[in-house]
Design a protein around this motif. Structure first.
Motif, mmCIF file in Angstrom:
data_model
loop_
_atom_site.group_PDB
_atom_site.id
_atom_site.type_symbol
_atom_site.label_atom_id
_atom_site.label_comp_id
_atom_site.label_asym_id
_atom_site.label_seq_id
_atom_site.Cartn_x
_atom_site.Cartn_y
_atom_site.Cartn_z
ATOM 1 N N GLY A 1 -18.295 -72.198 68.182
ATOM 2 C CA GLY A 1 -18.534 -71.616 69.191
ATOM 3 C C GLY A 1 -19.526 -72.287 69.019
ATOM 4 O O GLY A 1 -20.534 -71.952 68.217
ATOM 5 N N ILE A 2 -20.674 -72.950 69.979
ATOM 6 C CA ILE A 2 -22.679 -73.277 70.255
ATOM 7 C C ILE A 2 -22.340 -73.055 71.615
ATOM 8 O O ILE A 2 -22.283 -73.031 72.296
ATOM 9 C CB ILE A 2 -22.300 -75.172 69.593
ATOM 10 C CG1 ILE A 2 -21.633 -75.108 69.480
ATOM 11 C CG2 ILE A 2 -23.606 -74.580 69.661
ATOM 12 C CD1 ILE A 2 -22.245 -74.964 66.997
ATOM 13 N N ALA A 3 -23.381 -71.422 71.134
ATOM 14 C CA ALA A 3 -23.723 -71.348 72.539
ATOM 15 C C ALA A 3 -25.138 -71.592 73.128
ATOM 16 O O ALA A 3 -25.434 -72.023 72.089
ATOM 17 C CB ALA A 3 -24.871 -69.261 72.233
ATOM 18 N N ALA A 4 -24.838 -72.270 74.544
ATOM 19 C CA ALA A 4 -26.135 -73.351 75.224
ATOM 20 C C ALA A 4 -26.480 -73.012 75.909
ATOM 21 O O ALA A 4 -24.861 -72.420 76.938
ATOM 22 C CB ALA A 4 -24.856 -74.113 74.745
ATOM 23 N N ALA A 5 -27.775 -72.462 76.386
ATOM 24 C CA ALA A 5 -28.386 -72.447 77.614
ATOM 25 C C ALA A 5 -28.005 -73.628 78.068
ATOM 26 O O ALA A 5 -28.359 -74.572 78.065
ATOM 27 C CB ALA A 5 -29.960 -71.526 77.059
ATOM 28 N N THR A 6 -27.800 -73.462 79.694
ATOM 29 C CA THR A 6 -28.183 -74.534 80.772
ATOM 30 C C THR A 6 -28.602 -73.593 81.918
ATOM 31 O O THR A 6 -29.045 -72.074 81.773
ATOM 32 C CB THR A 6 -26.369 -74.707 81.898
ATOM 33 O OG1 THR A 6 -25.820 -73.721 82.053
ATOM 34 C CG2 THR A 6 -25.278 -75.069 79.700
ATOM 35 N N GLN A 7 -28.540 -74.400 82.767
ATOM 36 C CA GLN A 7 -28.982 -74.183 84.474
ATOM 37 C C GLN A 7 -28.515 -73.181 84.720
ATOM 38 O O GLN A 7 -28.612 -72.185 85.847
ATOM 39 C CB GLN A 7 -28.899 -75.214 85.070
ATOM 40 C CG GLN A 7 -30.405 -76.247 85.014
ATOM 41 C CD GLN A 7 -32.186 -75.592 85.519
ATOM 42 O OE1 GLN A 7 -31.745 -75.262 86.931
ATOM 43 N NE2 GLN A 7 -33.009 -75.942 84.448
ATOM 44 N N ARG A 8 -26.922 -72.799 85.116
ATOM 45 C CA ARG A 8 -26.097 -72.343 85.583
ATOM 46 C C ARG A 8 -26.284 -70.992 84.953
ATOM 47 O O ARG A 8 -25.580 -70.009 85.291
ATOM 48 C CB ARG A 8 -24.811 -72.849 85.900
ATOM 49 C CG ARG A 8 -24.716 -74.479 86.144
ATOM 50 C CD ARG A 8 -23.606 -74.845 86.664
ATOM 51 N NE ARG A 8 -22.510 -75.297 85.500
ATOM 52 C CZ ARG A 8 -21.564 -74.827 85.016
ATOM 53 N NH1 ARG A 8 -21.149 -74.558 86.008
ATOM 54 N NH2 ARG A 8 -21.504 -75.624 83.539
ATOM 55 N N GLY A 9 -26.589 -70.544 83.612
ATOM 56 C CA GLY A 9 -26.627 -70.019 83.044
ATOM 57 C C GLY A 9 -25.937 -69.964 81.363
ATOM 58 O O GLY A 9 -26.005 -71.076 81.029
ATOM 59 N N LEU A 10 -25.664 -68.720 80.620
ATOM 60 C CA LEU A 10 -25.200 -69.597 79.414
ATOM 61 C C LEU A 10 -22.937 -69.769 78.956
ATOM 62 O O LEU A 10 -23.120 -69.309 79.570
ATOM 63 C CB LEU A 10 -25.174 -67.874 77.653
ATOM 64 C CG LEU A 10 -23.773 -67.733 76.540
ATOM 65 C CD1 LEU A 10 -25.272 -68.300 75.805
ATOM 66 C CD2 LEU A 10 -24.019 -66.279 76.566
ATOM 67 N N VAL A 11 -23.488 -71.186 78.144
ATOM 68 C CA VAL A 11 -22.456 -70.973 78.060
ATOM 69 C C VAL A 11 -21.455 -71.366 76.409
ATOM 70 O O VAL A 11 -23.099 -71.534 75.818
ATOM 71 C CB VAL A 11 -21.372 -72.508 78.701
ATOM 72 C CG1 VAL A 11 -21.742 -72.501 80.092
ATOM 73 C CG2 VAL A 11 -22.528 -73.471 78.210
ATOM 74 N N VAL A 12 -20.263 -71.258 76.397
ATOM 75 C CA VAL A 12 -20.205 -71.634 74.587
ATOM 76 C C VAL A 12 -18.649 -71.829 74.163
ATOM 77 O O VAL A 12 -17.779 -71.406 74.237
ATOM 78 C CB VAL A 12 -19.867 -70.081 74.093
ATOM 79 C CG1 VAL A 12 -19.772 -69.750 72.918
ATOM 80 C CG2 VAL A 12 -21.094 -68.802 74.149
ATOM 81 N N PRO A 13 -19.101 -73.047 74.381
ATOM 82 C CA PRO A 13 -18.494 -74.511 74.236
ATOM 83 C C PRO A 13 -17.715 -74.081 72.366
ATOM 84 O O PRO A 13 -18.658 -73.628 71.653
ATOM 85 C CB PRO A 13 -18.618 -76.410 74.347
ATOM 86 C CG PRO A 13 -19.648 -75.673 74.538
ATOM 87 C CD PRO A 13 -20.179 -73.984 74.636
ATOM 88 N N ASN A 14 -16.907 -74.354 72.237
ATOM 89 C CA ASN A 14 -16.191 -74.570 70.887
ATOM 90 C C ASN A 14 -15.939 -76.576 70.199
ATOM 91 O O ASN A 14 -15.060 -76.693 71.055
ATOM 92 C CB ASN A 14 -15.712 -73.936 70.472
ATOM 93 C CG ASN A 14 -14.523 -73.187 71.283
ATOM 94 O OD1 ASN A 14 -13.615 -73.989 70.576
ATOM 95 N ND2 ASN A 14 -13.975 -72.855 71.951
ATOM 96 N N ILE A 15 -15.954 -76.171 68.979
ATOM 97 C CA ILE A 15 -15.793 -77.214 68.510
ATOM 98 C C ILE A 15 -14.216 -76.943 68.013
ATOM 99 O O ILE A 15 -14.234 -76.272 66.822
ATOM 100 C CB ILE A 15 -16.171 -78.066 66.474
ATOM 101 C CG1 ILE A 15 -18.043 -78.614 67.896
ATOM 102 C CG2 ILE A 15 -15.683 -78.662 66.256
ATOM 103 C CD1 ILE A 15 -18.805 -78.660 66.244
#
Lengths: 378, 477
Positions: free
Chosen positions: B339-353
């Motif tokens: 998982g890579i934690a990513a900040a977005t406009q909508r909030g924090l998302v953690v998609p993963n490879i």
């Protein structure tokens, strides 16, 4: 080591026993069992019926027929032996686990179960049975009992020359209740007034999950000396010893010689209540050790050995117990649903105006439903 | 046929787990024979059969969690036996859902009897009053005057608030000295000791009826309390026009983050960290940027870190695990879904490879670039964020040196990378020992301490650091 004594085998401790777990009679210098085999057999029958009542009620709770049940499994000798010592003018104040005593006093088991089913109040006839209502608040009954005993003194029912004109009070509570203020206050008052009351502690070793050696640094019966009254410890799984000791204490009380504290050393074989799981706090080995001291087995063994009873007699009692089980099982489902008006009817002899208004408002509300008429006819 | 329902084996319990069947279909059972063992939040109990007969079917499997009141087995009786209605089976209201429709979401246990439930309750019709379906929960909440359900499920964890050893001074506003009158003289929002706006119950009721949020209403009553007039004005849109606080609804990603982090709080966590000389990693990245295969790809330290994590994970597979509390097992995952934690406009998302352990540096770089593109375009799907096994979070991009990351739910560890700083650093040994300017980064690893201990976490972290300090040593892994 000073203090913690929880073994029944400590030679320094008082431990009155007249029938060993193996069913052998033993003599005690002070406390002799003054009755015949027929009395012992009657006690055995009460114990078997009491156990059947209890196991049936426990099963009913597990089937969803009761909301809660406090099992008395394993305490039959302590209950029946003490209950057998009660005479006509005596009064019994139970806690909420004295099911076997209740049966002996003539309380209808279904009358008791309605409370645990949540469909009725505790309202058996305590005057006719001289068995007062169950007290679910721990230890409060010790004060009621002491007050009642002081009343017996004032009614002139204590210390008369005619032993049949005297009464006394027997009050039950558990080891956990001995830590309650009410129980200690009752002991103080009973000692001060030399009230005719016998404090009967069923030390079943566990106050829910709290072992007795955490609650008391000394054996419970020794606390009596601090209040200035005699304290005795009896094998609570020996119905003969329990009856002998309780008779001794009640006689004393009736004669006006004051209160006694009896510690019946027994064991709660079941859970504290059906909401409790003892496997979480005590060991199977401990339960097995106590199972070997079963209060019913030793009497059965003894009476069979002396020839006082035979298998046919036992079969008869078992059939009686089975009939009791069936009656309880079938009767509990037929217990009437509580009625709304009982809310107000059962608390006050004459209803105060505010509660009368409240009752009328609720009944009008109840009547406002479409199906109210059908409901009323149910 | 007799249907045996699960009774409430304790007081006010909602469900129980079937731990062991003691009978099988076809067995003959007696009245009161123990047929099944169930475990509740309170205790392990044996349930007896209510009737004698032959066991028909078992409708729940061992391990199933079954709501109270549902049928768990059937018994074929030889004769029609009258069976009493269980006292704790609701008669008039359909509170208990049949098991097939799944467990109703209960709103909480109550002191006696059953907890409340979201299942619609059948209400008795009033004479001359049209039936209005009112959810059972609403009524309960109203009577308690709470916005949340009274009581809670026994397994729910409610962290208690901080209790200061010393009393606050003053504990309560003094009479006549309302907090609203201090300072500039402008009205402020007065609250009661638990932080609710000051308002009498009747006013709260009015606000609820008029759908007015009391926290947005400025009170004009004594001590800044809200009056019925204030509520009425707010409802009519005539509020004084003063600006209240901005209120951002907790929805979507933000709501998910709230729930995930709240769930994470139940996990005992520990952090270990170390400063790493990443000068060689920086050089490696510069070299990679010059290579043809990597042309067009954004090359960041995260790629090297991701590779280092996968390599270290091969030595410490237990770091890539999760906890199965129900079965009391640690589940070591075969794949590293990084998982890579990513900040977005909508909030924090953690998609993963997915399956990162099978990727070489180039594939990792491509996968990461794809993820970043998707995040940027808001195309991250729930599947992208599902089944992660380990998370990397990079606060270094914000110039921040370190932090204490919190676990993503169901993962045993999370690694935080801080910013790359040029620092004086002791290099060399003995005679050769000297201070040089090197690039230093702080790595912080937070572990689920139920799954991993400090040693496992530290050894894993040290291996990751070794590779970052000297990427050539990755040949050893």
């Amino acid at each position: 080591m000073v203090g913690v004594v929880t073994t029944s085998h400590d030679p320094d401790e008082v431990f009155i026993q007249l029938l060993t777990p193996d069913g052998e009679r033993v003599d005690d210098e002070t406390f002799a069992f003054a009755h015949d085999d027929a009395t012992i057999a009657a006690n055995l029958r009460h114990m078997i019926l009491g156990r059947r009542f209890d196991t049936e009620a426990t099963a009913l709770q597990r089937k969803g027929q009761l909301g809660l049940w406090p099992p008395s499994l394993g305490q039959e000798a302590a209950q029946v032996g003490s209950g057998a010592a009660v005479r006509d003018l005596d009064e019994v104040f139970p806690s909420y686990r004295e099911h076997a005593v209740a049966l002996m006093r003539g309380v209808d088991p279904l009358d008791m179960l309605k409370t645990f089913r949540g469909t009725g109040m505790v309202d058996w006839d305590s005057r006719a049975t001289r068995f007062h209502l169950y007290s679910f608040v721990i230890g409060t009954q010790a004060l009621h009992a002491t007050g009642y005993a002081m009343g017996l003194q004032r009614d002139g029912l204590v210390g008369n020359d005619d032993p049949d004109a005297n009464g006394a009070v027997l009050v039950y509570f558990g080891d956990g209740a001995t830590s309650q203020g009410d129980v200690n206050e009752a002991l103080v008052f009973a000692a001060s007034y030399q009230a005719p009351v016998v404090f009967f502690v069923q030390n079943n070793q566990w106050a829910i999950s709290e072992p007795i050696d955490v609650q008391s640094r000394i054996p419970l019966y020794r606390r009596a000396s601090g209040f200035g009254i005699p304290g005795l410890r009896v094998d609570g799984n020996d119905v003969l010893a329990v009856q002998a000791v309780t008779e001794w204490a009640l006689d004393r009380a009736r004669r006006g010689e004051g209160p006694t504290l009896i510690e019946a050393f027994t064991y709660r074989m079941g859970a504290h209540t059906t909401s409790d799981d003892p496997t979480k706090y005590r060991r199977r080995e401990e339960e097995a050790a106590w199972r070997a001291k079963d209060p019913i087995e030793r009497v059965r063994t003894h009476l069979l050995a002396t020839g006082a009873i035979d298998q046919a007699w036992l079969d008869g009692v078992d059939a009686e117990a089975e009939a009791l089980g069936v009656r309880i099982r079938e009767g509990v489902g037929q217990l009437p649903e509580p009625r709304l008006e009982d809310f107000w009817a059962l608390a006050y002899a004459s209803l105060p105006p505010a509660l009368r208004r409240q009752r009328d408002a609720y009944q009008a509300y109840e009547a406002s439903f479409e199906d109210a008429d059908a409901e009323g006819a149910r | 046929m007799f249907e045996m329902t699960l009774p409430d084996p304790g007081e006010g319990l909602l469900e129980a787990e079937i731990t062991q069947w003691l009978v099988a279909p076809g067995d003959t059972v007696e009245v009161n024979q123990v047929v099944v063992e169930v475990e509740t939040a309170k205790s392990l109990v044996e349930l007896p059969a209510a009737v004698a007969g032959v066991v028909g079917e078992l409708r729940a499997a061992e391990g199933d969690i079954v709501p109270v009141g549902s049928v768990i087995m059937t018994i074929e009786t030889s004769e029609a036996e009258p069976v009493a209605t269980p006292v704790n089976e609701p008669v008039e209201t359909s509170v208990v859902e049949p098991v097939e429709t799944g467990t109703p979401e209960p709103s909480g246990a109550v002191l006696v009897g059953y907890g409340t439930t979201d299942a619609p309750a059948a209400r008795r019709a009033r004479k001359g009053v049209p039936a209005t379906p009112v959810p059972e929960t609403d009524q309960v909440h109203e009577s308690y005057g709470l916005d949340e359900s009274p009581g809670h499920r026994t397994e729910a964890v409610h962290p208690t608030g901080k209790v200061d050893a010393e009393a606050h001074d003053p504990a309560l506003p003094r009479p006549g000295a309302g907090r609203h009158s201090s300072g500039s003289g402008e009205l402020a929002y007065a609250t009661d000791p638990v932080g609710r706006p000051l308002a009498k119950p009747a006013v709260r009721r009015l606000a609820r009826d008029l759908d007015v949020d009391l926290t947005t209403v400025a009170g004009t009553g004594p001590n800044g309390s809200i009056t019925p007039t204030d509520v009425a004005q707010a409802a009519a849109g005539e509020a004084s026009g003063r600006r209240g606080p901005t209120r951002i609804p907790l929805r979507g990603v933000r709501r998910q983050m709230m729930h995930a982090m709240q769930a994470s709080l139940r996990v005992p966590q520990a952090s270990v960290w170390m400063d790493v000389d990443v000068t060689n990693t920086v050089e490696l990245i510069e070299q990679l940027k010059g290579r043809r295969e990597f042309a067009g790809l954004r090359i960041s330290p995260i790629i090297v870190l991701a590779k280092a994590v996968c390599l270290a994970m091969a030595r410490h597979p237990e770091v890539n695990s999760s906890l199965d509390l129900e079965r009391q097992e640690i589940v070591v995952n075969p794949d590293v879904n990084l998982g890579i934690a990513a900040a977005t406009q909508r909030g924090l998302v953690v998609p993963n490879i997915k399956g990162a352990q099978n990727m070489n540096l180039l594939e990792l770089a491509q996968a990461l670039n794809d993820l970043v593109a998707k995040v940027r375009e808001g195309r991250i799907t729930p599947a992208d964020a599902a089944n992660g096994t380990f998370t990397i979070t990079n606060v270094g991009v914000f110039g921040v040196e370190g932090g204490t990351p919190i676990l993503n739910p169901n993962e045993a560890a999370i690694l935080l990378l801080g910013t790359f700083n040029r620092r004086p650093w002791v290099v060399g040994e003995g005679e050769d020992e000297r201070i040089e300017v090197r690039t230093i980064a702080k790595l912080t690893l937070t572990i689920d301490h139920r799954v991993l201990d400090g040693e496992q976490g530290s050894r894993f972290l040290a291996d990751v650091a070794t590779i970052l300090a000297d990427p050539g040593l990755s040949l050893l892994f």
